[in-house]
Design an enzyme around this catalytic site. Structure first.
Site, PDB file in Angstrom:
ATOM      1  N   PRO A 279     -33.688  18.743  59.798  1.00  0.00           N
ATOM      2  CA  PRO A 279     -32.731  19.724  59.104  1.00  0.00           C
ATOM      3  C   PRO A 279     -31.123  19.800  58.885  1.00  0.00           C
ATOM      4  CG  PRO A 279     -33.272  20.725  61.476  1.00  0.00           C
ATOM      5  CD  PRO A 279     -33.776  19.197  61.105  1.00  0.00           C
ATOM      6  N   CYS A 280     -30.797  18.680  58.108  1.00  0.00           N
ATOM      7  CA  CYS A 280     -29.483  18.547  58.038  1.00  0.00           C
ATOM      8  C   CYS A 280     -28.892  19.696  57.357  1.00  0.00           C
ATOM      9  CB  CYS A 280     -29.320  17.040  57.138  1.00  0.00           C
ATOM     10  SG  CYS A 280     -30.247  17.023  55.463  1.00  0.00           S
ATOM     11  N   HIS A 281     -29.510  20.717  56.711  1.00  0.00           N
ATOM     12  CA  HIS A 281     -28.857  21.717  56.130  1.00  0.00           C
ATOM     13  C   HIS A 281     -28.414  22.799  57.325  1.00  0.00           C
ATOM     14  CE1 HIS A 281     -33.227  22.810  56.794  1.00  0.00           C
ATOM     15  NE2 HIS A 281     -32.731  23.815  57.103  1.00  0.00           N
TER      16      HIS A 281
END
Length: 281
Positions: A242-244
């Site tokens: 989850p780079c967001h």
């Protein structure tokens, strides 16, 4: 994803476009009219997809929501020993089995590697997914850049690999990932520093965020904030890694490789479902 989910996604995608284009929040009646649906039917479809009402979701989509997340749902990645390149990570209710390619194999640019790929439907539109015989190695949203550009973006990361458009070879892992049920395997292909950053991202719970500087500290490189930001942007497996959930210290969204509208929608979707789950418990 069953046919009703696909139908609901297309309805919600159109609704999100209208919400994003509006200068002020839209009423339930106004949104329903633009979808050619009754308010009651639209509310049911929307709430089924995201878990909250359209009115509530618009609050999560607000540009200031990232700052609220940073103030209220900030996760400190406290110690470097929380980051290892073996074992498993947990995201949502999905168990991910993690396996990293060796640095030597990475340096070969994917030579000798067979990668299967296909296009699948996700809650956030079409995704191109790629995988080896060991697990998923790439997943990118295509709604902002288009299918061809997303494919080229992923494929050029491993230029010497052999690619086959054989989605059934990776479908079980993709289905598990998108439904958040079952067993999804990851075969991560990257440089050692990137792998540390990506596994640190796996420790951020759904509905929470952290900062690039926190990630740098967690992997034992507190001064490498810029390098961390680059590695976050090079994450090849969107959503599952989850780079967001990585933000700037200021609360600004920062960049997102697959498009900032997708990042906003991901954070809003996760925050809404997190709060809905807490309210129900």
């Amino acid at each position: 994803m069953d046919p009703s989910d696909r139908y609901h996604y297309h309805v919600i995608r159109r609704a999100l476009d209208h919400i994003d284009a509006a200068q002020t929040p839209l009423s339930l009646e106004a949104l329903a009219a633009r979808m050619d649906m009754s308010p009651a039917h639209f509310q049911r479809v929307f709430s089924r997809w995201v878990g909250v009402s359209p009115k509530r979701y618009q609050q999560y989509l607000a540009l200031g929501y990232a700052k609220t997340l940073l103030a209220e749902n900030f996760t400190t990645l406290a110690t470097a020993d929380a980051v290892g390149l073996s074992g498993s990570g947990r995201l949502h209710d999905l168990f991910l089995t993690w396996e990293a390619m060796s640095p030597g194999d990475f340096a070969k640019g994917g030579a000798g590697l067979t990668i299967h790929w296909g296009t699948f439907m996700s809650p956030f539109g079409p995704v191109i997914a790629m995988g080896t015989g060991r697990g998923l190695c790439g997943m990118g949203f295509t709604s902002e850049m288009g299918d061809d550009a997303a494919y080229a973006d992923l494929a050029r990361r491993w230029p010497k690999a052999t690619y086959h458009n054989t989605p059934d070879r990776i479908r079980p892992w993709v289905d598990a990932a998108l439904s958040m049920k079952g067993d999804a395997r990851l075969h991560m292909i990257g440089a050692p520093f990137q792998l540390k950053v990506w596994e640190a991202l796996l420790t951020i719970p759904s509905g929470h965020v952290t900062t690039y500087s926190e990630i740098a500290t967690a992997i034992g490189s507190p001064k490498a904030v810029r390098a961390v930001g680059t590695a976050v942007g090079r994450n090849p497996v969107s959503w599952l890694i989850p780079c967001h959930r990585a933000l700037r210290k200021s609360g600004a969204l920062g960049g997102y490789h697959w498009g900032l509208p997708v990042k906003r929608a991901l954070l809003a979707w996760e925050g809404a479902r997190e709060d809905a789950g807490q309210a129900a418990s």
